[in-house]
Write an enzyme that holds these catalytic residues in place. Structure first.
Site: not given
Ligand code: NAD
Length: 446
Positions: A215, A259, A287, A352
């Site tokens: 996602r 995982d 992830a 984080y």
């Molecule tokens: P999200 O929570 O929507 O998706 C994260 C995905 O990672 C999920 O599908 C989850 O199941 C998977 N995941 C979590 N733990 C896992 C594990 N142990 N093994 C395998 N898969 C795992 O998050 P997002 O907003 O899409 O963020 C994606 C990346 O971008 C992350 O690294 C996040 O820190 C980074 N990020 C996001 C934002 C933002 O504004 N959304 C900003 C800065 C950085």
């Protein structure tokens, strides 16, 4: 997720109120598919050096409408200021000031790109001029209007301006693919890499792994890499299996339920790849999780999982992939997800930010390790991106976070994906160990 404010302010009554009160009016950002040609013309190339001539010739070769002066142009699509040979601060104004008079003629979604060299700590006058480009560009980016952006390319001494990394970075920054990248510099440190002939499918023939793909940003990365021609291996936790298999069906990708923090995850991934004779050219380590709490209330059940998923798993997975010796292709590309929180810090995010600052340092060291394989490692640091992760923020904090950047809106997952697709491409071979912010020039950090 809906940005209700932006919807309202773009309506007739909303626009009226905004004009009266000076409220922010975020422009619609042009994205891939919104423009008929990859480069918005006319393109004005400023600068007097042989490098400036070279850049102008290359763009002409790509079919762009290239000019060397603004003359009486009513509308300007792109401006490239080539400052590779400046030697004293007085050189800056001579090259840059003609742009001042043309700022009001910039088209919606216009692009300004500087090409210069980084300060070397050797020649005070030259370094003063080179350093000045950074302050100029970052300020100009704050002044861009109507969805326009300004970014820079820093080319190490000894690397010519016709190096693939320079052309590749220029193509990316001029295109709609960099919609949410503003006020940033990409550093080209070598002439490695090669130009992509097939601009529509730059990743054709490459195999890419995306972790956390079920996602959000991960799914957007998988879709973008697939649209660019890559074959995908999409990985997520077993609990996200349904979403993952839907995505795998959509992209004809290979799903992996794993995982990344589990014991021996790296070795299991290697066995999985070997069983299917898959060799990875690209690994996107996406992830990630948050478990926000003020540090005064921080406990190991919030600290440990964040460090484990966001950084320790990346170290372990890349170790396993490199040590296996037969599951990485030639010139592999690793792109990791950092965050602006890892650069500037963020209240409630000590865990984080520690993990994401770790990512930034990690890719630098990993790039050095991958160099002997002709590979690169880089990170992308998203700012506020509209996903389920940010939907969980308190409403007011979310609203403020959206507006605190030069583009006055949150980015979309696809904006992060586009930057990752670029860093995964052959054109980015000369870019390594760096972190590119995709944050609309979020006003935090450097
Ligand atoms: P999200 O929570 O929507 O998706 C994260 C995905 O990672 C999920 O599908 C989850 O199941 C998977 N995941 C979590 N733990 C896992 C594990 N142990 N093994 C395998 N898969 C795992 O998050 P997002 O907003 O899409 O963020 C994606 C990346 O971008 C992350 O690294 C996040 O820190 C980074 N990020 C996001 C934002 C933002 O504004 N959304 C900003 C800065 C950085």
């Amino acid at each position: 997720m809906t940005d209700t404010y932006t919807k309202f302010i773009r309506s007739a009554p909303g626009a009226f109120i905004a004009r009266r009160t000076g409220l922010p009016r975020p422009s619609t950002l042009p994205r891939r598919g919104d423009r008929p040609a990859p480069i918005l013309g006319p393109v004005v190339v400023l600068g007097e050096s042989a490098g400036a001539d070279q850049v102008a010739r290359d763009l002409l070769g790509e079919g762009a409408d290239v000019r060397r002066r603004f003359d009486e142009l009513r509308s300007v699509g792109s401006v490239i200021a080539v400052l590779d040979e400046i030697s004293a601060p007085a050189d800056l104004g001579r090259i840059l000031l003609p742009l001042a008079g043309a700022m009001r003629s910039l088209a919606p979604g216009a692009r300004v790109v500087t090409i210069s060299r980084p300060a070397q700590g050797e020649d005070p006058a030259r370094d003063a001029a080179r350093g000045g480009v950074e302050g100029f560009l970052r300020s100009l980016a704050h002044e861009m209007r109507r969805g326009g952006t300004a970014n820079g390319i820093l080319v190490q001494d000894g690397v010519d301006l016709d190096a693939p990394g320079v052309t590749g970075a220029l193509r990316f920054l001029l295109s709609a693919r960099s919609a949410f990248v503003a006020g940033q510099f990409l550093t080209v440190s070598s002439a490695a890499g090669s130009l992509t002939e097939n601009r529509d499918r730059p990743l054709a023939g490459r195999t890419a792994l995306v972790t956390g793909a079920a996602r959000g940003i991960g799914a957007a990365i998988a879709r973008t890499l697939a649209a660019d021609g890559a074959r995908l291996v999409v990985l997520d936790v077993p609990g996200a299996g349904t979403d993952l298999s839907q995505l795998a069906n959509e992209l004809r990708a290979v799903p992996v339920q794993l995982d990344v923090t589990s014991e021996g995850a790296g070795e299991r991934l290697v066995s999985f790849l070997r069983e299917r004779s898959l060799v990875l050219d690209i690994a996107v380590l996406n992830a990630g999780i948050t478990r926000d709490k003020l540090f005064a209330n921080m406990t190991s059940d919030r600290w440990d999982p964040v460090l484990a998923v966001n950084i320790a798993s990346q170290v372990a997975l890349t170790d396993a992939l490199i040590e296996a010796g037969d599951v990485l292709g030639e010139q592999p590309r690793v792109v990791s997800l950092a965050s602006t929180s890892g650069i500037a810090g963020n209240r409630g995010q000590t865990n984080y930010a520690a993990s994401k600052a770790g990512v930034i340092a990690f890719v630098d060291a990993l790039a050095a390790r991958l160099e002997s394989l002709g590979g690169t490692a880089n990170a992308v640091a998203p700012g506020f991106i509209e996903t389920e992760m940010t939907a969980k923020m308190p409403a007011l904090t979310r609203e403020v976070a959206r507006r605190l950047n030069s583009l006055q809106q949150g980015g979309l997952p696809v904006d992060v994906a586009e930057a990752i697709a670029f860093l995964s491409s052959a054109e980015a071979g000369g870019i390594r160990g760096g972190t590119l912010r995709v944050c609309g020039q979020n006003m935090v950090g450097k």
